[in-house]
Design a protein around this motif. Structure first.
Motif, mmCIF file in Angstrom:
data_model
loop_
_atom_site.group_PDB
_atom_site.id
_atom_site.type_symbol
_atom_site.label_atom_id
_atom_site.label_comp_id
_atom_site.label_asym_id
_atom_site.label_seq_id
_atom_site.Cartn_x
_atom_site.Cartn_y
_atom_site.Cartn_z
ATOM 1 N N SER A 20 -1.965 -16.142 -0.488
ATOM 2 C CA SER A 20 -1.675 -15.090 0.491
ATOM 3 C C SER A 20 -0.683 -15.619 1.528
ATOM 4 O O SER A 20 -0.742 -16.791 1.926
ATOM 5 N N ARG A 99 0.415 -9.134 5.895
ATOM 6 C CA ARG A 99 -0.207 -9.952 4.845
ATOM 7 C C ARG A 99 0.211 -9.488 3.452
ATOM 8 O O ARG A 99 0.096 -8.312 3.113
ATOM 9 N N TYR A 100 0.693 -10.458 2.687
ATOM 10 C CA TYR A 100 0.915 -10.246 1.257
ATOM 11 C C TYR A 100 -0.227 -10.942 0.518
ATOM 12 O O TYR A 100 -0.393 -12.163 0.629
ATOM 13 N N PHE A 101 -1.007 -10.155 -0.189
ATOM 14 C CA PHE A 101 -2.217 -10.663 -0.827
ATOM 15 C C PHE A 101 -1.875 -11.550 -2.022
ATOM 16 O O PHE A 101 -1.029 -11.215 -2.856
#
Length: 260
Positions: A20, A99-101
């Motif tokens: 993440s 947030r980029y998971f």
């Protein structure tokens, strides 16, 4: 305190954990409307992100704030971001964390650390500045007292925001809150001078020395006798045997701070 600290030039922060990626952006804002406009634009720009979380803190008293977790477990994103703004002693600040998971859940504790760390990095990479808290006062006078009024404004380190000189002279002055009572005291008892601030509206000029001293001490809780300039002017007024009190006084109530 007469000053507060804010962000002059916003910075960026980055935190990575288990695939993440947390991108933090810091902004200087002065109103909730400004903050919401930036948040909307950021969400549009990072449309492919899983979460766009934020917190902002506004006002010299640092009592207007809002947090948003944007789908993360409650209290794991917005509050840690706000905590970093608070611990840095800042205000008029918005921090957004995108947030980029990465495919692996971080858990409550992991999320708090991630959002806190990203926000702290953005603050660390921002340029901060100290700003003066200013109150606004309004002064009206005749041309015969103009030089005195201008000298007092300068002595109190006031900043003339707006002025109009027609039949009389009118000034809007920005000044440190701690100097409001000082400038009020120096204007008090000066014949023909009107002084106003957000707490009162006081027409000054036709008081006897004794009436002036009594009213000032009873209502403004200041030692009027220490003001040599006003004392001298009041003595001149007293020689005119003026015993008339002309007073217009009204209280303004402060609106309760809005919490989000």
């Amino acid at each position: 305190m007469d000053t507060f600290t804010t962000i002059k030039s916003g910075g960026e922060g980055l935190y990575k954990e288990k695939g993440s990626k947390f991108i933090a952006l810091a902004f200087h804002v002065e109103t909730a409307g400004q903050a919401l406009d930036i948040i909307a634009a950021t969400r549009k720009k990072y449309f492919d992100a899983r979460h766009v979380c934020y917190a902002y803190l506004l006002g010299a008293e640092r009592n207007i704030f809002r947090t948003n977790d944007d789908g993360e477990p409650s209290g794991t994103a917005g509050k840690p971001i706000l905590g970093q703004i608070n611990s840095s002693g800042l205000t008029d600040v918005l921090i957004i964390v995108i947030r980029y998971f990465g495919g692996i859940l971080l858990g409550t504790g992991g999320l708090i650390v991630a959002y806190k760390s990203a926000a702290a990095d953005a603050i660390q990479n921002s340029e901060t500045e100290e700003k003066i808290i200013e109150s606004t006062v309004w002064i009206e006078c005749g041309y015969e007292t103009l030089n005195y009024v201008m000298r007092v404004i300068k002595e109190c380190q006031g900043r003339v925001v707006e002025q109009r000189q027609e039949m009389d002279c009118r000034f809007t002055v920005a000044i440190r809150p701690s100097s409001v009572n000082v400038i009020r005291q120096k204007m008090y008892g000066v014949k023909g001078v009107v002084f106003k601030d957000k707490q009162d509206e006081l027409l000054i000029g036709t008081l006897s020395r004794e009436d002036s001293k009594n009213y000032y001490e009873n209502n403004l809780n200041e030692d009027f006798s220490s003001n040599k300039d006003s004392k001298k002017i009041l003595k001149e007024n007293e020689e005119e045997e003026s015993n008339t009190l002309t007073l217009s006084y009204s209280k303004f109530t402060n609106s309760k701070a809005e919490f989000y």
